[in-house]
Design an enzyme around this catalytic site. Structure first.
Site, mmCIF file in Angstrom:
data_model
loop_
_atom_site.group_PDB
_atom_site.id
_atom_site.type_symbol
_atom_site.label_atom_id
_atom_site.label_comp_id
_atom_site.label_asym_id
_atom_site.label_seq_id
_atom_site.Cartn_x
_atom_site.Cartn_y
_atom_site.Cartn_z
ATOM 1 N N GLY A 1 18.317 45.094 62.088
ATOM 2 C CA GLY A 1 17.547 44.646 63.644
ATOM 3 C C GLY A 1 16.205 44.137 63.227
ATOM 4 O O GLY A 1 15.922 43.272 62.035
ATOM 5 N N SER A 2 15.320 44.200 64.358
ATOM 6 C CA SER A 2 13.950 43.709 64.293
ATOM 7 C C SER A 2 13.176 44.190 63.469
ATOM 8 O O SER A 2 12.047 43.745 63.306
ATOM 9 C CB SER A 2 13.646 43.846 65.706
#
Length: 612
Positions: free
Chosen positions: A335-336
């Site tokens: 993810g981020s």
């Protein structure tokens, strides 16, 4: 009267005397031949033994007196970096039976053994005849103390030709003493080693465990099995009839002492990491999770906690999935948490500069007919704000300026798609696709952590590279007095600039205010990614927080991963960030790292003293 006696004497003298011969030729020859034959047989036998088979008597004597003895080497101990024991070997015993000796002592034939049990048609249970063996109360007592059924004990003893059968292993001394008092024929014991883990479930996933023969079958116990095991010594000796050694003949196998391992793990930090992780998983009803604490300047692992776990001292709890070291085996889309690497890549290849402002309006964009969006329209924001607000639009625009090979190379420089070098069995390398052609949508989604996979340890190593000023150190689970010099993989100034940008994540308006650590500046990044399933992405999430502290001069890189949190609060800022805060604070205090905020320094020192 006198005249009559004289007459008798004259009559006796007139009778002829019997003559007895003292020599008989045939007897003489019989005896002589017999003696000669016996002598010849003895001489022949003597000649046969001494000339034809001179080693016969020696071999017969050796069979009765030569024995091979073992000098048992106990498995080496495993300790943490401060010398606290994590795995030790203690003496234990194996109880075994010689069925033949039992039957001989009780004068039972094989036929009697076979007829000793009759199945009851009414109850379906075995009904034993009242023979001497079954009338004894000692055998049921043996079965009870060994925690085995009496019927099973009988079946073991009834084996017709067996001379050695284990009844139970890893038995402690009090039980052995009790069995000796029973004085049962055919029951004996032998010394062996029992592995004990003082910290129980806290370290089970990384330490692993051994089998009954003291062979490592999981974790560090398996990875370093040969070093920890040593080598049992064997030698041939001569014993007298009482079993005393009277002569050492030869050494068959030289004894090799087992090695002791000192890990880089700090058990104090490990315990905090495990308890905080377990608590968060219970609160958010997650399925699993892991935490890694890494020293950014040495590559040493100070903690590697996983949940679920189990107590290796209680083998009845053992289930394979509970023993998995998820920090190195389980991969996920990060993810981020990869956004700082994308910004670093754009700076390295001069596709942006530190002061650039990027327009993310209107908060979404279409790439190849598919939409990429932010949670809301963030407008014009700089690089630091992209990380603080975790803007997908902002980081996607930077990624689209890069060639696919450039972004892939940066990810590879941060250690993604490759093993960490920890050297433990079962490590996954993750997935970093390497291909020449990428669509704009694929490149954009990769910039915020989709389409690639990594482990918790890989993310921790990547953040450690940022914290060390762009240097990559070999990851190790062993304590290293003289750390190896790291390799510069990205420019130092760019690494420090990205770390400074990540400080806003835990500040007002950031995505992880709960990650703050009292008295210390931290730099970090949240990551909340959907879990892939057949045909796309489902409704389950993975919450990740990765960070460094102190941001002014990073000492530790910590990554928290919690798998499938339930409920409305599944974002990393709510689920993983509090675990990061508690673990990082303990790691900094216990390692005597000077706070950034001098006003709270003495308060924190008091807390440290109370904790110790």
């Amino acid at each position: 009267m006198k005249r009559n006696s004289n007459r008798k004497k004259r009559a006796q003298q007139a009778q002829p005397r019997k003559v007895y011969h003292s020599f008989s030729p045939w007897r003489f020859w019989f005896v002589s031949i017999t003696v000669a034959v016996i002598a010849m047989l003895l001489i022949t036998r003597l000649a046969y033994i001494q000339i034809i088979e001179p080693d016969y008597l020696t071999n017969e004597a050796d069979k009765r007196s030569l024995r091979v003895t073992k000098s048992v080497t106990h498995r080496g101990n495993i300790s943490d970096r401060n010398g606290e024991e994590l795995a030790i070997s203690v003496p234990a015993y194996a109880i075994w039976v010689d069925p033949k000796a039992v039957k001989k002592a009780y004068a039972f034939t094989d036929e009697e053994w076979q007829a000793s049990g009759v199945e009851s048609k009414r109850t379906g249970k075995i009904r034993y005849s009242k023979k001497k063996f079954f009338e004894s109360k000692k055998w049921p007592a043996l079965a009870e103390v060994l925690d085995i059924k009496f019927e099973k004990l009988v079946q073991i003893v009834k084996k017709p030709k067996a001379r050695f059968v284990y009844l139970k292993r890893q038995v402690n001394v009090p039980i052995v003493d009790y069995i000796k008092q029973l004085k049962l024929a055919g029951i004996a014991n032998q010394l062996e080693s029992h592995r004990y883990y003082p910290t129980g479930e806290i370290n089970a996933n990384i330490i692993g465990l051994t089998d009954l023969d003291a062979q490592g079958i999981e974790g560090i116990e398996k990875s370093y099995n040969r070093f920890l095991q040593g080598q049992t010594g064997k030698k041939r000796v001569r014993k007298d009839r009482l079993g005393n050694v009277i002569d050492d003949i030869e050494v068959l196998t030289k004894k090799k002492a087992a090695g002791n391992l000192q890990l880089s793990i700090d058990q104090r930090i490990q315990a905090v990491a495990y308890s905080q992780l377990k608590r968060a998983i219970k609160i958010h009803k997650a399925t699993s999770g892991s935490v890694v604490v890494l020293d950014v300047h040495t590559g040493e692992i100070y903690a590697m906690a996983n949940y679920p776990s189990f107590n290796p001292n209680d083998r009845s709890q053992y289930q394979p999935y509970k023993l998995r070291n998820r920090a190195i085996t389980d991969t996920f889309e990060p993810g981020s948490t990869v956004k700082p690497f994308v910004i670093a890549s754009a700076l390295i290849y001069k596709k942006t500069d530190i002061d650039e402002v990027i327009d993310t309006s209107p908060g979404w964009m279409y790439l190849g007919g598919r939409r990429v969006r932010d949670g809301r329209n963030l407008g014009k924001i700089n690089l630091a704000m992209i990380l603080k607000k975790s803007s997908n639009i902002g980081v996607s625009k930077l990624a689209l300026r890069l060639k696919p090979g450039q972004l892939q190379q940066t990810f590879a420089d941060f250690g993604l798609g490759n093993d960490t070098g920890i050297g433990l069995i079962g490590e996954s390398v993750g997935r970093l696709p390497l291909r020449h052609r990428w669509s704009d949508f694929e490149l954009a989604t990769m910039s915020f952590g989709y389409g690639i996979t990594a482990t918790t340890l890989q993310i921790a190593k990547a953040y450690a590279i940022l914290g060390s000023g762009g240097k990559s150190y070999p990851i190790t689970i062993l304590k290293t007095p003289n750390p190896i010099e790291g390799e510069q993989v990205i420019p130092r100034n760019i690494a420090l600039q990205v770390v400074h940008m990540m400080e806003g994540v835990s500040q007002q308006g950031g995505t992880a205010r709960k990650a703050k650590v009292q008295g210390y500046r931290i730099a970090g990044k949240t990551g909340t990614s959907r879990k892939a399933e057949a045909g796309g992405y489902g409704d389950d999430y993975i919450a990740i927080f990765a960070g460094l502290a102190p941001a002014s001069d990073p000492r530790f890189s910590i990554v928290v991963m919690i798998n499938e949190p339930q409920g409305d609060r599944y974002y990393a800022g709510d689920v993983a960030a509090p675990v990061f805060s508690a673990v990082m604070q303990s790691a900094l205090l216990l390692s005597h790292v000077r706070p950034d905020d001098e006003q709270t320094r003495y308060t924190l020192l008091d807390q440290l003293n109370d904790a110790q």
